[in-house]
Design a protein around this motif. Structure first.
Motif, PDB file in Angstrom:
ATOM      1  N   LEU A 164      39.527  50.444  29.345  1.00 23.49           N
ATOM      2  CA  LEU A 164      40.559  49.979  30.180  1.00 23.49           C
ATOM      3  C   LEU A 164      40.829  50.670  31.374  1.00 23.49           C
ATOM      4  O   LEU A 164      41.764  51.762  30.967  1.00 23.49           O
ATOM      5  CB  LEU A 164      41.602  49.059  29.521  1.00 23.49           C
ATOM      6  N   LEU A 220      42.185  47.268  34.969  1.00 27.97           N
ATOM      7  CA  LEU A 220      43.655  46.679  34.953  1.00 27.97           C
ATOM      8  C   LEU A 220      44.316  47.046  36.305  1.00 27.97           C
ATOM      9  O   LEU A 220      44.378  48.040  36.998  1.00 27.97           O
ATOM     10  CB  LEU A 220      44.265  47.281  33.778  1.00 27.97           C
ATOM     11  N   LEU A 249      41.782  42.470  34.913  1.00 33.29           N
ATOM     12  CA  LEU A 249      43.024  41.821  34.756  1.00 33.29           C
ATOM     13  C   LEU A 249      43.973  42.229  35.729  1.00 33.29           C
ATOM     14  O   LEU A 249      44.223  43.485  36.121  1.00 33.29           O
ATOM     15  CB  LEU A 249      43.451  42.227  33.241  1.00 33.29           C
ATOM     16  N   ALA A 275      47.633  40.389  28.551  1.00 31.26           N
ATOM     17  CA  ALA A 275      46.567  41.530  28.699  1.00 31.26           C
ATOM     18  C   ALA A 275      46.021  41.746  27.242  1.00 31.26           C
ATOM     19  O   ALA A 275      44.638  41.653  27.140  1.00 31.26           O
ATOM     20  CB  ALA A 275      46.767  42.833  28.957  1.00 31.26           C
TER      21      ALA A 275
END
Length: 372
Positions: A164, A220, A249, A275
């Motif tokens: 991520l 992210l 995200l 998340a």
């Protein structure tokens, strides 16, 4: 699935290759102004050096809206120039933080680039990077082109969700997404959070970190901004994710929301819990992961360097050119008396706008206020 990813990777790579297709001539020459000495070798340059190395210098907002735009348009055959000072009587495109009152900007037809910055007053027209900042006919929305030299995700990673990635300094990530609890929840899913521009030591390394998505699985980007501050931010992180082949995200920022056409564009999250739920969903549904990648590939075609260069051309040859013609046709009294007097008012208004901006980006309703 991997074959499809390879096709997408080929498209992304091709999107950043040097372009040979020239655009039609502009009605007037355009001068991009930069005050940064690192661009001295390009000032009044007739032939561009290899553009890949030039793009590595484009790290700051003022680089993107002066030198980078100049490079993009110059290599497409347009009559554009990079200069250190505004050229009297000509169309001059100037990033906000290079608008210097001492340059007597009223002598030029100034188009200010309001990037992530206060509202510019020392100009005739404005370019904004968030559609919510289009306030009147002198404001023109121009989307970001993707990160130059972007290195897309390795297609061999398939639908793996392990890395991520937050592209930026860690302090810009909303604090709840940096807590030991959130990191522990990620580890329980076999996921690590990577802020891979945090420890970079040089500009060249920083550029490479921003552009390298080869090992990224999900992007992210959640920031607890004031509504005012968020209204000045671009959708660049989303556009880069589309080009990189990574699902994203993202927080509830207006720039992202303005581009959203379907649930496959990105997943909006406001809390670490949301998340984590989204990441579990992507891990358990590789078909959805792949659908988001394929959708992002299609959406990316709206923001290729060629498309953004064409948007620049449309703006410079349309409303900017018409405004410039009207400016040239002003009476001698307006040119020699009205403009200098108006300029004094604009200097005061410019300073006030700057002061208001510095206050409002920290005060007022926040986009995540109901959550935190």
């Amino acid at each position: 699935m991997l074959q499809t990813a390879s096709v997408q990777n080929s498209f992304i790579t091709a999107s950043f290759l040097p372009q040979t297709t020239f655009l039609p001539p502009l009605p007037y020459p355009v001068y991009f102004v930069t005050k940064d000495p690192k661009w001295l070798d390009l000032i009044d340059c007739d032939e561009l050096p290899p553009v890949a190395s030039l793009y590595e210098r484009c790290l700051k907002d003022h680089d993107i809206w002066s030198a980078q735009a100049y490079i993009d348009l110059k290599q497409r055959g347009l009559d554009v120039h990079l200069v250190a000072d505004p050229v009297p009587g000509q169309i001059c495109v100037i990033p906000y933080y290079h608008l210097y009152a001492k340059d007597l900007l009223f002598k030029s037809y100034v188009v200010a680039c309001q990037h992530d910055s206060p509202h510019p007053k020392l100009c005739e027209q404005r370019i904004v990077i968030n559609p919510s900042r289009v306030l009147d006919s002198t404001h023109h929305f121009l989307p970001h082109r993707p990160q130059p030299n972007l290195k897309p995700r390795n297609p061999d990673r398939g639908s793996t969700v392990q890395n991520l990635v937050f592209k930026g300094k860690a302090f810009n990530l909303c604090p709840p997404f940096r807590t030991p609890e959130f990191l522990a929840d990620l580890r329980s899913l076999g996921i690590q959070l990577i802020t891979n521009t945090e420890q970079l030591q040089s500009d060249r390394d920083t550029f490479a970190g921003w552009a390298d998505y080869s090992q990224a699985d999900v992007v992210l980007a959640v920031r607890n901004l004031t509504e005012f501050d968020a209204s000045h931010k671009p959708a660049l992180k989303l556009i880069n994710a589309w080009f990189a082949g990574c699902p994203a995200l993202l927080g509830p920022e207006s720039a992202y929301q303005s581009l959203r056409k379907s649930d496959l564009d990105y997943i909006e999250v406001r809390t670490p819990e949301e998340a984590i739920a989204a990441l579990k969903y992507l891990q358990n549904n590789p078909d959805v992961y792949q659908a988001m990648v394929e959708n992002g590939c299609r959406r990316a075609q709206e923001f290729t360097p060629d498309r953004i260069a064409l948007a620049w051309h449309t703006l410079l040859s349309g409303p900017i050119a018409r405004g410039y013609e009207n400016w040239l046709q002003q009476s001698p009294i307006q040119k020699h008396l009205g403009r200098p007097v108006q300029y004094l008012w604009r200097i005061a208004a410019h300073k006030l706008a700057h002061k208001q901006y510095l206050y409002q980006i920290h005060h007022g309703p926040r986009i995540l206020e109901s959550v935190y």
